[in-house]
Design a protein around this motif. Structure first.
Motif, PDB file in Angstrom:
ATOM      1  N   VAL C  53      26.660 -13.020   0.684  1.00  0.00           N
ATOM      2  CA  VAL C  53      27.673 -13.593   1.564  1.00  0.00           C
ATOM      3  C   VAL C  53      27.203 -13.559   3.015  1.00  0.00           C
ATOM      4  CG1 VAL C  53      29.945 -13.154   2.566  1.00  0.00           C
ATOM      5  CG2 VAL C  53      29.660 -13.192   0.097  1.00  0.00           C
ATOM      6  N   LEU C  56      24.833 -16.463   3.286  1.00  0.00           N
ATOM      7  CA  LEU C  56      25.311 -17.793   2.893  1.00  0.00           C
ATOM      8  C   LEU C  56      26.498 -18.274   3.736  1.00  0.00           C
ATOM      9  CD1 LEU C  56      25.042 -17.556  -0.992  1.00  0.00           C
ATOM     10  CD2 LEU C  56      23.491 -18.671   0.629  1.00  0.00           C
ATOM     11  N   PHE C  57      27.344 -17.332   4.150  1.00  0.00           N
ATOM     12  CA  PHE C  57      28.538 -17.735   4.903  1.00  0.00           C
ATOM     13  C   PHE C  57      28.585 -17.052   6.269  1.00  0.00           C
ATOM     14  CE2 PHE C  57      29.589 -17.877   0.375  1.00  0.00           C
ATOM     15  CZ  PHE C  57      29.984 -19.191   0.241  1.00  0.00           C
ATOM     16  N   ASP C  59      29.525 -17.892   9.050  1.00  0.00           N
ATOM     17  CA  ASP C  59      30.701 -18.108   9.898  1.00  0.00           C
ATOM     18  C   ASP C  59      31.975 -17.554   9.271  1.00  0.00           C
ATOM     19  OD1 ASP C  59      30.389 -19.905   7.875  1.00  0.00           O
ATOM     20  OD2 ASP C  59      31.397 -21.559   8.921  1.00  0.00           O
ATOM     21  N   ARG C  60      31.861 -16.884   8.102  1.00  0.00           N
ATOM     22  CA  ARG C  60      33.055 -16.348   7.451  1.00  0.00           C
ATOM     23  C   ARG C  60      33.021 -14.821   7.403  1.00  0.00           C
ATOM     24  NH1 ARG C  60      37.271 -18.046   6.941  1.00  0.00           N
ATOM     25  NH2 ARG C  60      37.800 -18.032   4.743  1.00  0.00           N
ATOM     26  N   GLY C  64      35.168 -11.806   5.792  1.00  0.00           N
ATOM     27  CA  GLY C  64      34.455 -10.937   4.847  1.00  0.00           C
ATOM     28  C   GLY C  64      34.727  -9.468   5.125  1.00  0.00           C
ATOM     29  N   TYR C 189      30.571 -13.627  15.650  1.00  0.00           N
ATOM     30  CA  TYR C 189      30.672 -14.010  14.247  1.00  0.00           C
ATOM     31  C   TYR C 189      31.035 -12.843  13.354  1.00  0.00           C
ATOM     32  CZ  TYR C 189      28.364 -18.110  16.040  1.00  0.00           C
ATOM     33  OH  TYR C 189      28.076 -19.216  16.760  1.00  0.00           O
ATOM     34  N   ARG C 191      29.137 -10.317  12.616  1.00  0.00           N
ATOM     35  CA  ARG C 191      28.019  -9.850  11.799  1.00  0.00           C
ATOM     36  C   ARG C 191      27.934  -8.334  11.775  1.00  0.00           C
ATOM     37  NH1 ARG C 191      23.276 -13.935  13.266  1.00  0.00           N
ATOM     38  NH2 ARG C 191      24.646 -13.987  15.047  1.00  0.00           N
ATOM     39  N   TYR C 194      30.673  -6.801   9.763  1.00  0.00           N
ATOM     40  CA  TYR C 194      30.515  -6.985   8.327  1.00  0.00           C
ATOM     41  C   TYR C 194      29.560  -5.948   7.756  1.00  0.00           C
ATOM     42  CZ  TYR C 194      29.752  -9.248   3.834  1.00  0.00           C
ATOM     43  OH  TYR C 194      29.673  -9.508   2.493  1.00  0.00           O
ATOM     44  N   TYR C 307      42.803 -19.139   0.746  1.00  0.00           N
ATOM     45  CA  TYR C 307      42.760 -20.542   0.397  1.00  0.00           C
ATOM     46  C   TYR C 307      44.168 -21.126   0.221  1.00  0.00           C
ATOM     47  CZ  TYR C 307      41.595 -24.772  -2.163  1.00  0.00           C
ATOM     48  OH  TYR C 307      41.488 -26.063  -2.566  1.00  0.00           O
TER      49      TYR C 307
END
Ligand SMILES: Nc1ncnc2c1ncn2[C@@H]1O[C@H](COP(=O)(O)OP(=O)(O)OP(=O)(O)O)[C@@H](O)[C@H]1O
Ligand SMILES: [Mg+2]
Lengths: 290, 259, 356
Positions: C53, C56-57, C59-60, C64, C189, C191, C194, C307
């Motif tokens: 993750v 791959l993501f 910006d999320r 996360g 972001y 990072r 996370y 979602y």
């Protein structure tokens, strides 16, 4: 009349009205929990459903407030039988956790449904003239609606007390709460008894929900917000005890009202503190079986 | 030498019902004692009082001469008092082996350990397997208890108690609910228990009682009606009237299982 | 017949003579217990997914970190609910205590060092868990539900009462924490956050895993399975429960602290009943008493919530309610339980096929 006396009378009056609402809404929960040991967190949803039915009947169909209350109670009572027979019944022997989860799930669904149809904004209800305005008792005037609530509450308590203590079916319920297996062995149909009390309890909850609109407004979160209070009344009073539920409703109603009059910032602090103290001393509540 | 277990003037009531009344009895080391009495006589209640599940309203319980009346169930168990239950109380979702390891772990204090893995002590597993071996349960070691037939579950019930290495063992109707074709397995185990353990057995089957016991206590309506050797009890007319009469009556009702 | 067997049940202590088959059976049984706690390769999957993750993501990652915080929170609940079988509706109390320990520390005391903040949160929450657990864990059923629920709400009310100090429902916004380990600044972001959350989760997870597979963890399972028997075999049940409740409270406190640190704000809503209920729902969806249930449940719940609630919060709420009802009726062991059922089904099919 001195100031503190006026405040004291106001607290007692408002507290009593509040206690009647708590009693009417919680008593069904208490009896059904006492009978089956079923933790029903969807009870608040039945109350909320009653409230919204009253809103629709009065606003959309123009039916009077009091008849609407009755219709709502009957409707919700009938609907609750479907839930009891279809869902609850499967979980009587399940763990507390499973009962908690199932009924939380139902409460969530009920809240979502209510939000979908009625929106998240609190609703009010049109009252007949005789329930608006105040009754003047000389030293202070009291809102007629609350007086009505108190009178109605006392009437319901008398009826329930009579039904519980003096009728055949009441005796059966008490026997089943006391010792289910014994009651079954003397031929009482506890299943049927439970369906009946469940329906009656849900109907009363719906009545309470309808009565609550004028007091607090009605929004979908009602189902969870007040549930905690109902559970507290039931736990503090003792499962399956009419007397206990009444006493707990009075204690919680008056103390909560008093707290709000005298020390508003404390919010619900006092009732939660009292709940904890009572349950630590008497884990089964005022009149529960140990 | 102090007795393994002494019960003195024990009383207990549920509401108005006096379920245990002035019970006094003694188990010497290595005793083989049977506790008999009609249904509802208060036999299970007496076991619950001795093991601390219930508190007596008065009276004392001594284990190896020490007063344990005020101690909790768990402390009594760690001092060598084990029991089986009339209705199985097992860890139904765990394997048979884990059931036994649990008892050994509690006995040794191993279960206080939060760091070592639960399989790391081979000695615990080996001892558990020994216990299972002696009860012929090794083949079922890895099966979940709830998957076992009831008779085998009754054996696990005993195996757990034995794994506690008790000095006093109370068996509450160990063969109850087991079809008679299998009950001999359980009764064999009971008959072959370590001679050092003081055993109190509650049992309704008189054949078993007379075969197993060296002394018999008859409990009627919560009180000790009489006690003595099997011979004395057998020849006691009052016991016949009160208990064996009742037993005969029961046997008729159960379709003459004993008749 | 058993009765004729000379090696029979002379005593529980005598070791009987064994043949080869019996020895093999014993070894198999022992091997099972010994191997149970060993690392399995499937266990690497969730961690690899977390690392994936990150790449791959990118910006999320803020979202996360929120997921990781909830995994940690759900893990704390799994320890007491899934393993020890304590049903509580008040786990949010400890989450909130941890959240406010670092929040108030930063806002009022200038304690802005994040890692030591986590430790502080652990100890304060654990202390609260110890004290409340000592009193509450004597009770079960409805009484315990009510007591835990009331405790959490009372914390909230107390916070509101002292709103000048706590910030009340407006919360403590705009908290500033020192760079991580004095070196890593917090980037836009998320990072750093996370990675920070992931490392904390991994460390706590390691400890929880050890506890769960230890004899102590076994004893907790025993309490859940049959508390009467535990008393009868001499287990200090209350003490065990208080111990695990304390640990779980500490972990919930760490989760709460991470929540405050990664969001840089906190309000009294962390004590909400909804927060306690939500974490329970996550755990149930994932599967209780199986470690990775907390992982899966929290992740699935958070992602679905993210979602669907964007589409329609109302439908989301309805859906989660429906999911709960269905889970209770049909999948009592959660999503992981379903996987296991499928797994068992397929292995059975296979072994059926293998046998001639
Ligand atoms: N917790 C309790 N509360 C109230 N009464 C109880 C309780 N436990 C037992 N009793 C009553 O006490 C009496 C003795 O029960 P107990 O179980 O000790 O009998 P028992 O001799 O073991 O009978 P059985 O042979 O059927 O096992 C019974 O009348 C029973 O109903
Ligand atoms: Mg008995």
């Amino acid at each position: 009349m001195p100031q503190f006396a006026i405040i004291a009378v106001s607290i007692l009056f408002d507290g009593l009205a509040y206690a009647m609402f708590l009693f009417i809404t919680s008593v069904g929960l208490s009896v059904t929990m006492g009978l089956m040991g079923f933790v029903n967190l969807a009870h608040g949803a039945f109350a909320m459903a009653g409230g919204y039915i009253v809103v629709s009947l009065t606003r959309d169909l123009g039916i009077g407030f009091v008849p609407s209350l009755l219709i709502a109670a009957v409707l919700v009572g009938l609907i609750s039988v479907v839930f009891e027979r279809g869902l609850y019944r499967r979980l009587y022997k399940a763990t507390d956790l499973e009962q908690v989860l199932l009924t939380i799930g139902l409460a969530f669904m009920a809240i979502a449904t209510a939000t979908y149809f009625y929106g998240p904004i609190p609703k009010s209800v049109p009252l007949p003239l005789w329930l608006q305005g105040d009754i003047n008792l000389g030293f202070r005037s009291f809102p007629s609606y609350r007086a009505f609530l108190i009178v109605l509450g006392i009437a319901l308590i008398s009826v329930l007390w009579y039904a519980f203590e003096r009728t055949n079916i009441g005796a059966k319920i008490r026997a089943a709460v006391d010792n289910r297996r014994m009651a079954e062995s003397v031929g009482i149909n506890v299943d049927l008894l439970f369906t009946l009390t469940f329906a009656l309890g849900s109907a009363l909850a719906a009545l309470g929900g309808g009565l609550a609109i004028q007091l607090f407004g009605l929004s979908p979160s009602f189902a969870v917000l007040y549930l905690v209070l109902f559970l507290i009344v039931v736990a503090v009073g003792g499962l399956g005890s009419l007397k206990g539920t009444l006493l707990a409703a009075l204690v919680i109603g008056v103390i909560d009202t008093g707290g709000k009059y005298l020390y508003a910032e404390a919010g619900g602090f006092f009732i939660y503190a009292i709940t904890i103290v009572v349950l630590l001393i008497k884990p089964a509540g005022f009149y529960g079986r140990e | 030498m102090t007795a393994a277990l002494q019960v003195q003037d024990l009383n207990r009531s549920f509401g108005a019902l006096n379920v245990t009344r002035d019970v006094t009895m003694t188990l010497e080391r290595g005793a083989r004692c049977a506790l008999i009495g009609p249904n509802g006589a208060g036999k299970t209640t007496l076991v619950n009082l001795i093991t601390g599940v219930l508190r007596p309203s008065s009276g004392t319980v001594l284990l190896n001469g020490e007063d344990i009346t005020a101690l909790s169930q768990a402390v009594r168990a760690r001092r060598g008092l084990a029991r089986t239950f009339q209705i199985n109380q097992l860890f139904r979702g765990l394997s048979v082996l884990e059931n036994i390891c649990m008892a050994i772990g509690e006995r040794d204090g191993e279960n206080n350990n939060m760091w070592r893995s639960a399989g790391a002590k081979r000695s615990v597993i080996d001892e558990a397997l020994d216990h299972l071996d002696s009860l012929r349960l090794v083949d079922d070691a890895l099966r979940l208890v709830r998957e076992l037939p009831y008779g085998r579950q009754r054996l696990v019930e005993i195996a757990i108690a034995l794994a506690q290495k008790p000095r006093v063992l109370l068996l509450d109707e160990p063969a109850a609910g087991v079809p008679s074709s299998e009950s001999h397995l359980i009764l064999d185990v009971v008959a072959n228990l370590d001679p050092d353990i003081a055993v109190l057995i509650i049992e309704h089957d008189m054949d078993v009682v007379f075969r197993f016991a060296r002394e018999i206590v008859v409990l009627v309506q919560g009180a000790v009606f009489t006690q003595g050797t099997p011979k004395e009890i057998m020849s006691n007319e009052d016991v016949r009237a009160v208990y064996l009469g009742q037993e005969g009556h029961d046997a008729v009702q159960r379709g003459g299982r004993h008749g | 017949m058993a009765a004729n067997d000379p090696t029979g049940a002379q005593s529980a202590i005598v070791t009987p003579v064994r043949d080869a088959a019996a020895t093999a059976a014993r070894d198999r049984a022992a091997e099972y217990l010994v191997s149970r706690h060993r690392f399995r390769w499937a266990e690497a999957l969730p961690w690899l997914a977390c690392i994936a993750v990150f790449f791959l993501f990118p910006d999320r990652l803020t979202f996360g970190s929120q997921v990781l915080v909830m995994v940690l929170f759900a893990l704390s609940l799994d320890l007491i609910l899934g393993y020890a079988g304590i049903v509580t509706l008040g786990q949010a109390a400890f989450f909130g205590i941890g959240a406010y320990t670092v929040g108030l520390g930063a806002a009022r005391l200038g304690w802005t060092e994040p890692v030591s903040g986590l430790f502080a949160a652990f100890f304060v929450a654990a202390l609260a868990g110890f004290i409340s657990g000592w009193f509450l864990l004597r009770y079960r059923g409805l009484t315990l539900l009510m007591l835990t629920l009331a405790t959490a709400i009372m914390m909230q009310e107390a916070g509101n009462l002292g709103s000048e100090f706590s910030g009340g429902y407006d919360g403590l916004p705009g908290l500033v924490f020192d760079p991580l380990l004095g070196r890593f600044e917090y980037d836009l972001y998320g990072r750093t956050n996370y990675v920070y959350a992931l490392v904390v989760l991994a460390v706590v997870f390691y400890f929880v895993r050890r506890i769960v597979y230890s004899p102590f963890g076994q004893a907790l399972t025993g309490i859940r399975e049959n508390v009467r028997r535990m008393h009868a075999i001499g287990s200090p049940v209350h003490w065990r429960l208080v111990t695990v409740y304390t640990i779980a409270a500490g972990i919930a406190g760490v989760a709460g602290a991470l929540f405050t640190q990664t969001n840089a704000y906190v309000t009294l809503t962390v004590f909400d009943f909804e927060n306690s209920a939500k974490v329970m729902v996550m755990l149930i969806l994932g599967g209780t008493g199986r470690l990775y249930g907390a992982f899966l449940g929290a992740a699935v719940y958070m992602i679905m919530e993210d979602y669907f609630s964007k589409l329609s919060p109302t439908f989301w709420q309805f859906g989660i309610g429906l999911l709960l009802v269905l889970a209770v009726l049909f999948a009592r062991r959660g999503v992981l339980g379903l996987f296991e059922q499928f797994g068992a089904y397929f292995t059975k099919e296979k072994s059926k096929g293998a046998k001639p």
